[in-house]
Design an enzyme around this catalytic site. Structure first.
Site, PDB file in Angstrom:
ATOM      1  N   SER A   1      -0.639   2.176  -0.181  1.00  0.00           N
ATOM      2  CA  SER A   1      -0.729   0.982   0.660  1.00  0.00           C
ATOM      3  C   SER A   1      -0.078   1.203   2.026  1.00  0.00           C
ATOM      4  CB  SER A   1      -0.026  -0.171  -0.055  1.00  0.00           C
ATOM      5  OG  SER A   1      -0.029  -1.314   0.752  1.00  0.00           O
TER       6      SER A   1
ATOM      7  N   LYS B   1      -3.703  -2.229   2.379  1.00  0.00           N
ATOM      8  CA  LYS B   1      -2.524  -2.680   3.120  1.00  0.00           C
ATOM      9  C   LYS B   1      -1.922  -3.941   2.506  1.00  0.00           C
ATOM     10  CE  LYS B   1       0.556  -3.220   6.244  1.00  0.00           C
ATOM     11  NZ  LYS B   1       1.715  -2.312   6.273  1.00  0.00           N
TER      12      LYS B   1
ATOM     13  N   ASN C   1       8.945   3.890   9.454  1.00  0.00           N
ATOM     14  CA  ASN C   1       8.081   2.838   9.974  1.00  0.00           C
ATOM     15  C   ASN C   1       8.716   1.484   9.715  1.00  0.00           C
ATOM     16  OD1 ASN C   1       6.344   0.858   8.146  1.00  0.00           O
ATOM     17  ND2 ASN C   1       6.795   2.707   6.935  1.00  0.00           N
TER      18      ASN C   1
ATOM     19  N   LEU D   1       4.632  -5.511   7.510  1.00  0.00           N
ATOM     20  CA  LEU D   1       3.557  -6.181   6.764  1.00  0.00           C
ATOM     21  C   LEU D   1       2.538  -6.874   7.659  1.00  0.00           C
ATOM     22  CD1 LEU D   1       5.537  -7.667   3.749  1.00  0.00           C
ATOM     23  CD2 LEU D   1       3.991  -5.705   3.732  1.00  0.00           C
TER      24      LEU D   1
ATOM     25  N   CYS E   1       9.468  -3.973   0.267  1.00  0.00           N
ATOM     26  CA  CYS E   1       9.292  -3.674   1.686  1.00  0.00           C
ATOM     27  C   CYS E   1      10.619  -3.837   2.408  1.00  0.00           C
ATOM     28  CB  CYS E   1       8.250  -4.584   2.327  1.00  0.00           C
ATOM     29  SG  CYS E   1       8.018  -4.163   4.058  1.00  0.00           S
TER      30      CYS E   1
ATOM     31  N   ILE F   1       7.863   5.470  -5.312  1.00  0.00           N
ATOM     32  CA  ILE F   1       8.796   4.602  -4.613  1.00  0.00           C
ATOM     33  C   ILE F   1       8.181   4.067  -3.306  1.00  0.00           C
ATOM     34  CG2 ILE F   1      10.868   5.763  -5.427  1.00  0.00           C
ATOM     35  CD1 ILE F   1      11.021   7.292  -2.777  1.00  0.00           C
TER      36      ILE F   1
ATOM     37  N   THR G   1       9.513   2.948   0.693  1.00  0.00           N
ATOM     38  CA  THR G   1      10.267   3.779   1.639  1.00  0.00           C
ATOM     39  C   THR G   1      11.776   3.580   1.506  1.00  0.00           C
ATOM     40  OG1 THR G   1      10.004   2.033   3.283  1.00  0.00           O
ATOM     41  CG2 THR G   1       8.421   3.838   3.331  1.00  0.00           C
TER      42      THR G   1
HETATM   43  C1  LIG Z   1       3.041   3.000   8.061  1.00  0.00           C
HETATM   44  C2  LIG Z   1       3.342   2.608   6.644  1.00  0.00           C
HETATM   45  C3  LIG Z   1       3.017   1.334   6.177  1.00  0.00           C
HETATM   46  C4  LIG Z   1       3.289   0.964   4.860  1.00  0.00           C
HETATM   47  N1  LIG Z   1       2.922  -0.291   4.425  1.00  0.00           N
HETATM   48  C5  LIG Z   1       3.118  -0.632   3.115  1.00  0.00           C
HETATM   49  C6  LIG Z   1       2.658  -1.879   2.596  1.00  0.00           C
HETATM   50  O1  LIG Z   1       2.066  -2.691   3.318  1.00  0.00           O
HETATM   51  N2  LIG Z   1       2.884  -2.167   1.275  1.00  0.00           N
HETATM   52  C7  LIG Z   1       3.521  -1.271   0.444  1.00  0.00           C
HETATM   53  O2  LIG Z   1       3.672  -1.552  -0.742  1.00  0.00           O
HETATM   54  N3  LIG Z   1       3.944  -0.074   0.914  1.00  0.00           N
HETATM   55  C8  LIG Z   1       3.764   0.262   2.218  1.00  0.00           C
HETATM   56  N4  LIG Z   1       4.190   1.494   2.669  1.00  0.00           N
HETATM   57  C9  LIG Z   1       4.880   2.405   1.741  1.00  0.00           C
HETATM   58  C10 LIG Z   1       3.940   3.439   1.168  1.00  0.00           C
HETATM   59  O3  LIG Z   1       2.894   2.850   0.438  1.00  0.00           O
HETATM   60  C11 LIG Z   1       4.701   4.417   0.266  1.00  0.00           C
HETATM   61  O4  LIG Z   1       5.322   3.704  -0.767  1.00  0.00           O
HETATM   62  C12 LIG Z   1       5.789   5.197   0.992  1.00  0.00           C
HETATM   63  O5  LIG Z   1       5.391   5.493   2.305  1.00  0.00           O
HETATM   64  C13 LIG Z   1       6.166   6.493   0.260  1.00  0.00           C
HETATM   65  O6  LIG Z   1       5.074   7.369   0.155  1.00  0.00           O
HETATM   66  P1  LIG Z   1       4.799   8.576   1.202  1.00  0.00           P
HETATM   67  O7  LIG Z   1       6.074   9.336   1.332  1.00  0.00           O
HETATM   68  O8  LIG Z   1       3.682   9.361   0.588  1.00  0.00           O
HETATM   69  O9  LIG Z   1       4.426   7.940   2.502  1.00  0.00           O
HETATM   70  C14 LIG Z   1       3.919   1.879   3.990  1.00  0.00           C
HETATM   71  C15 LIG Z   1       4.245   3.158   4.463  1.00  0.00           C
HETATM   72  C16 LIG Z   1       3.953   3.543   5.753  1.00  0.00           C
HETATM   73  C17 LIG Z   1       4.309   4.932   6.223  1.00  0.00           C
END
Ligand SMILES: Cc1cc2nc3c(=O)[nH]c(=O)nc-3n(C[C@H](O)[C@H](O)[C@H](O)COP(=O)(O)O)c2cc1C
Ligand SMILES: Cc1cc2nc3c(=O)[nH]c(=O)nc-3n(C[C@H](O)[C@H](O)[C@H](O)COP(=O)(O)OP(=O)(O)OC[C@H]3O[C@@H](n4cnc5c(N)ncnc54)[C@H](O)[C@@H]3O)c2cc1C
Ligand code: FES
Lengths: 303, 244
Positions: free
Chosen positions: A21, A45, A69, A73, A131, A192, A194
């Site tokens: 997402s 998203k 980031n 939302l 978030c 997880i 972030t």
């Molecule tokens: C730009 C950005 C926007 C994100 N928006 C959401 C979101 O709207 N809802 C959500 O559950 N996680 C969101 N995340 C978190 C990611 O889905 C993911 O949990 C997190 O980035 C860890 O995975 P990764 O290291 O592969 O990026 C977002 C991450 C990024 C980088």
């Protein structure tokens, strides 16, 4: 021929790879580059009841091996997601959709989940209680066992679809939160989200991100994510979607050995729009090299 | 948008801390002046967005200022080095509204996209006037290149060492009537031109980017027509829609 199929709470996926997402929009930008029907599923998203502009910019900062980031939302709201985004996505995507839902109150979570429950293509609801970039919501539900279970219970009461609670790593005992969600009826756990962090602009001597803090993701968080998937797998019996820094087919297998049934790819899609495709294409090859015939057999295999 | 490997043909310092890099590769995704490329650099997680300055069928030119570690790394690349680019990003400038005598106003690292724009407008028989702003004489680049195209060119320097003393807005005082403005530069400059210009126009914005192709919502700004992603719905915004 190796078998990459996995099953998440009864939902069959042709492979375990799911764009995470917030890093894949609603798929359109990627569908112009490759046939996104090769994906196992897609998590869109994060959606809230009302439309949200999100945080002021700058929302992005670089980190060693990743990024921060604080998008906050940004989304068009549940009405428009249902009336505009999902019909458009349906034209290019026939695989299961994971609906990522956020909220600022227990009622809002329940409202959005009840609405999205009616969408046929949505096969799994992923509830974001993690978030770190919005105030008075999001992560505050994900940092206590009471908050997490309250949301899980409310959501479960309005939908029959599998509910996956998406957990924050910004907690002292991730397994306890996962357990609370499962006791409240959650069908699975996603983790997880972030890790909260920040960067400063040395010239201005101020935070780079307007929101001051942001969420760290990318390859630099992979070991943390893996450790948490491991701990949650030891504690609960429900399926886990593992994510955090996954960037290669090897990472997918490592996550699965730690306990993940499916694996999400986030930041990697932003750096390389073909990342999810490349991971899926390489997966059979890497399985063969490692002597894996049936991917679903390795889940939790390292325990 | 296309992702592809480009090869560095040349990379040289053309003004103080300012480099011109020519890259060869498939440029077919680039469709309008003012678009940008997003460059992957070894050892950096995020790509670096840089405007296209000039484009041919199988090569493109970028001009960049060294401001941090990524651009510093770029400045050390030599001919033959390979770079992974996302090309054809952003909307770019729209030409239909230009009128006969548009002003092309670039400040510092905002000058490069004006070059391709100038070429295209000249080809269409327009008479663009280029106003380029720099701080000091040693920062000036591409003046002769614009003149060689046959465009009327005005240089403004903050210290008055060359051309008009002051900012690009002081340059605007010297050019007489104009039909439109195309602008690229730091935000205070965009705002100053927005306030001073008596015609409509298009303004190119910068924002920190997570992806550069519309997927992450990292670069969103508010406009009178709703939220827009600088990387996908921009970087060029029409004067009428801008909210400061
Ligand atoms: C730009 C950005 C926007 C994100 N928006 C959401 C979101 O709207 N809802 C959500 O559950 N996680 C969101 N995340 C978190 C990611 O889905 C993911 O949990 C997190 O980035 C860890 O995975 P990764 O290291 O592969 O990026 C977002 C991450 C990024 C980088
Ligand atoms: C659409 C667009 C077109 C651009 N065109 C040009 C050009 O033609 N010539 C030129 O010299 N510069 C241009 N820039 C600015 C250029 O992207 C930055 O100067 C560059 O990214 C700095 O990288 P760094 O590693 O040297 O700096 P660092 O400060 O070390 O970079 C750290 C992070 O911040 C980002 N960042 C820093 N400054 C900026 C900025 N001003 N805009 C966006 N992101 C930034 C970097 O991309 C990186 O992710 C453009 C920016 C955008 C958004
Ligand atoms: S930088 Fe990702 S949407 Fe603009």
């Amino acid at each position: 021929m190796v078998n990459t199929e996995v099953t998440l709470s009864g939902v069959k996926l042709s492979n375990p790879v799911i764009p995470a997402s917030g890093t894949f929009g609603y798929g359109y930008e990627f569908s112009e580059l490759y046939d996104i029907n090769i994906l196992g599923a897609l998590s869109f998203k994060g959606t809230t009841k009302e439309p949200r502009f999100g945080n002021p910019t700058p929302r992005i900062a670089e980190a060693e091996g990743g990024l921060l980031n604080a998008v906050g939302l940004q989304n068009p709201g549940i009405d428009k997601v249902i009336s505009e985004e999902l019909p458009r996505l349906r034209k290019v995507f026939r695989k299961p959709i994971v609906a990522n839902i956020s909220g600022f109150s227990v009622d809002e979570y329940a409202y959005c989940c009840e609405r999205i429950d009616k969408e046929e293509q949505v096969e799994i609801i992923e509830v974001n209680i993690s978030c770190p970039n919005v105030h008075n919501g999001g992560m505050s539900f994900g940092t206590t066992t009471e908050g997490a279970s309250e949301v899980a219970r409310a959501v479960k009461s309005v939908t029959k679809k599998p509910v996956y609670m998406k957990l924050s790593p910004n907690v002292t005992d991730i397994a306890a939160i996962a357990e609370a969600c499962v006791n409240a009826g959650a069908d699975g756990i996603s983790l997880i989200n972030t890790l909260m962090g920040m960067r400063l602009d040395l010239r201005r001597r101020k935070p780079i991100i307007a929101n001051v803090t942001g969420g760290l993701s990318g390859p630099c968080v992979f070991p943390v994510a893996l450790r948490m998937v491991w701990q949650v797998y030891e504690r609960v019996k429900v399926p886990i979607m593992g994510l955090g820094g996954v960037s290669s087919a090897e990472d997918v297998i490592e996550m699965m050995l730690a306990g993940a049934t499916a694996v999400q790819v986030g930041a990697a899609n932003l750096k390389d729009p073909y990342a999810s495709m490349n991971i899926i294409n390489r997966l059979p090859q890497v399985m063969e090299k490692l002597g894996i015939d049936n991917l679903s057999e390795i889940i939790g295999g390292a325990h | 948008m296309k992702k592809g490997i480009f090869t560095v043909v040349s990379n040289r310092e053309i003004a103080k801390n300012t480099y011109e890099m020519v890259l060869s590769g498939d440029t077919s995704a680039i469709t309008a002046p003012g678009q940008f490329v997003n460059i992957e650099l070894q050892g950096f997680y995020l790509r670096r967005p840089i405007s296209v300055c000039d484009v041919e069928r199988s090569s493109l030119t970028i001009i960049y200022k060294v401001v941090g570690k990524g651009t510093e790394y770029m400045s050390r690349l030599s001919a033959g080095a390979e770079l992974d680019l996302l090309s054809g990003l952003g909307n770019g400038y729209s030409l239909g509204e230009s009128g006969e005598r548009p002003l092309l106003i670039g400040g510092g690292a905002g000058v490069p996209p004006m070059y391709e724009l100038c070429k295209v407008l000249l080809k269409e028989g327009k008479k663009p006037v280029v106003i380029m702003g720099f701080n000091t004489e040693d920062e000036i680049f591409y003046r002769e290149r614009f003149e060689a195209l046959g465009a009327e060119t005005v240089v403004a320097t903050a210290d008055g060492s060359v051309g008009v003393k002051g900012f690009v807005t002081d340059g605007m005082d010297t050019v007489g009537e104009y039909s439109y403005v195309y602008v690229c530069g730091p935000e205070p400059m965009l705002k100053a031109v927005y306030d001073k210009s008596v015609t409509s126009g298009q303004f190119s914005f910068e924002e920190r980017m997570g992806c550069g192709f519309g997927a992450c919502m990292g670069c969103t700004c508010k406009t009178k027509y709703g939220s827009k992603r600088i990387c996908k719905d921009g970087p060029v915004l029409f004067k009428e829609e801008i909210i400061w």
